[in-house]
Design a protein around this motif. Structure first.
Motif, mmCIF file in Angstrom:
data_model
loop_
_atom_site.group_PDB
_atom_site.id
_atom_site.type_symbol
_atom_site.label_atom_id
_atom_site.label_comp_id
_atom_site.label_asym_id
_atom_site.label_seq_id
_atom_site.Cartn_x
_atom_site.Cartn_y
_atom_site.Cartn_z
ATOM 1 N N GLU A 37 30.597 -16.138 -4.315
ATOM 2 C CA GLU A 37 31.747 -16.632 -5.073
ATOM 3 C C GLU A 37 31.292 -17.367 -6.332
ATOM 4 O O GLU A 37 31.897 -17.222 -7.402
ATOM 5 N N VAL A 38 30.209 -18.139 -6.227
ATOM 6 C CA VAL A 38 29.670 -18.846 -7.395
ATOM 7 C C VAL A 38 29.211 -17.842 -8.444
ATOM 8 O O VAL A 38 29.507 -17.988 -9.641
ATOM 9 N N VAL A 39 28.504 -16.800 -8.000
ATOM 10 C CA VAL A 39 28.025 -15.763 -8.928
ATOM 11 C C VAL A 39 29.195 -15.114 -9.646
ATOM 12 O O VAL A 39 29.177 -14.939 -10.880
ATOM 13 N N ILE A 44 32.598 -14.201 -14.467
ATOM 14 C CA ILE A 44 33.931 -14.222 -15.082
ATOM 15 C C ILE A 44 33.934 -15.143 -16.292
ATOM 16 O O ILE A 44 34.472 -14.805 -17.357
ATOM 17 N N SER A 45 33.306 -16.299 -16.158
ATOM 18 C CA SER A 45 33.238 -17.250 -17.262
ATOM 19 C C SER A 45 32.464 -16.666 -18.441
ATOM 20 O O SER A 45 32.884 -16.779 -19.596
ATOM 21 N N CYS A 52 30.799 -23.169 -18.059
ATOM 22 C CA CYS A 52 31.010 -23.596 -16.668
ATOM 23 C C CYS A 52 30.388 -24.960 -16.409
ATOM 24 O O CYS A 52 29.315 -25.276 -16.935
ATOM 25 N N LEU A 53 31.055 -25.727 -15.550
ATOM 26 C CA LEU A 53 30.523 -26.983 -15.030
ATOM 27 C C LEU A 53 30.279 -26.779 -13.542
ATOM 28 O O LEU A 53 31.204 -26.428 -12.806
ATOM 29 N N LEU A 54 29.037 -26.941 -13.098
ATOM 30 C CA LEU A 54 28.695 -26.752 -11.694
ATOM 31 C C LEU A 54 28.428 -28.102 -11.045
ATOM 32 O O LEU A 54 27.754 -28.951 -11.631
ATOM 33 N N LEU A 188 32.160 -25.427 -7.531
ATOM 34 C CA LEU A 188 31.540 -26.231 -6.479
ATOM 35 C C LEU A 188 30.506 -25.389 -5.749
ATOM 36 O O LEU A 188 30.844 -24.355 -5.161
ATOM 37 N N VAL A 189 29.251 -25.822 -5.801
ATOM 38 C CA VAL A 189 28.162 -25.109 -5.123
ATOM 39 C C VAL A 189 27.942 -25.793 -3.779
ATOM 40 O O VAL A 189 27.525 -26.949 -3.721
#
Length: 351
Positions: A37-39, A44-45, A52-54, A188-189
């Motif tokens: 999901e993070v990937v 998409i960003s 993106c802010l992780l 959110l990782v």
């Protein structure tokens, strides 16, 4: 219909671009375990031409993921470790005096900083003072830096990934909500599952190293970024997006009671823009020629969670921004006729 719109409707182009995304995911999977999901949110960003802010605890391979993503796309990569003593010139670059060997005269020359790369990892952005944070955010918005009176254009594509550590707040300068709003997503990782962590342990404790190949060029990325803008979105999807976002604005007509009780501040127009553009990118990545309500719902949390602020009462009850977003999705009709005939949303449309 223009050439780009024709390309969106062309099944061969869609398949080619979808295949490129599959290859990127395949290359990342050789190095990164899980975090699908993070990937997808990072891709998409990127294809939305945004940043993106992780947020995640140390040791979750955020740096490895970002550097590997840059390699799969043949993009230059810079990692900037943000510290309290970091100055704007340390990231943007500076003018230096240099002797011209052919004339013997001294001349000013601009020495580029680490921002002059395609992919920037701003590691622990909340550890540097607001002055340096502002220099980075200016580059993100304008895609240029100004040193002295000279403007210098940044590389294209240009993609900033900033990280924050949620557990260490000593000696930090938290990003104000207005500055967080510049980031398309707050991702959110999370911790890996047991099976994923087992695989991480197995891979990283041997002498075997995985190699990653570039599977897409910068030119192809920019082509996809242009095509994303041409993906059609129905008026219903736009109305649904506006309904979702406008319900977060405390004091506005038609907002649910739980929003008035739990939120101190809502999302602005940039949330609507990012939701729609992100939905277009998600549709294209899934080989679809149009964006849907499902795309908006899938992206609601990463787009909205850093743009809405829960009040003290809600925070003390353990209510998070994600909880509020879940309730908004559940209480907002997805069907066009239900949305149009609901008295509460008629008030929102008329506001």
């Amino acid at each position: 219909m223009n050439e780009s719109a024709d390309a969106v409707a062309d099944g061969q182009v869609i398949e080619k671009l979808g295949s490129a995304v599959d290859r990127i995911r395949g290359q990342l999977a050789q190095v990164i375990v899980g975090q699908d999901e993070v990937v997808d949110q990072l891709l998409i960003s990127l294809f939305s031409r945004a940043h993106c802010l992780l947020e995640g605890v140390p040791g979750l391979a955020k740096t490895l993921l970002i550097s590997t993503l840059a390699r799969t796309m043949n993009l230059s990569f810079s990692r900037i470790q943000f510290t309290p003593d970091l100055m704007p010139a340390d990231i943007t670059g500076t003018d230096i005096i240099e002797e011209n060997r052919s004339t013997g005269q001294r001349e000013m020359r601009f020495l580029e900083g680490p921002l002059f790369s395609n992919v920037i990892l701003a590691d622990e952005i909340n550890r540097t003072p607001p002055k340096t944070q502002a220099a980075l955010l200016e580059a993100m918005q304008e895609r240029q830096v100004t040193v002295g009176r000279v403007r210098h254009q940044l590389s294209d594509p240009f993609f900033v990934l900033a990280t924050q550590n949620p557990i260490e707040q000593e000696g930090t300068y938290p990003l104000p909500e207005a500055q967080q709003d510049r980031f398309m997503f707050k991702v959110l990782v999370s911790y890996p599952s047991f099976a994923e962590e087992f695989e991480v342990a197995r891979r990283t404790t041997t002498a075997i190293t995985d190699t990653v190949s570039a599977v897409i060029s910068p030119e192809e990325i920019m082509t996809l970024q242009r095509l994303v803008r041409e993906v059609p979105v129905s008026d219903h999807v736009i109305r649904y997006t506006l309904s979702l976002v406008r319900q977060t604005r405390v004091g506005e007509p038609g907002i649910p009671e739980f929003v008035a009780d739990q939120l101190a501040w809502g999302a602005g127009p940039r949330a609507v823009q990012f939701l729609i553009v992100g939905a277009k990118a998600r549709a294209l990545m899934e080989r679809r020629t149009h964006a849907t309500v499902d795309d908006i719902q899938a992206l609601a949390k990463p787009v909205l969670r850093h743009r809405i602020v829960v009040n003290f009462a809600a925070e003390s009850d353990g209510v998070s921004s994600d909880d509020v977003i879940d309730r908004l999705i559940q209480s907002t009709p997805a069907r066009e006729d239900e949305l149009a005939n609901d008295a509460r949303f008629k008030a929102i449309f008329a506001s």
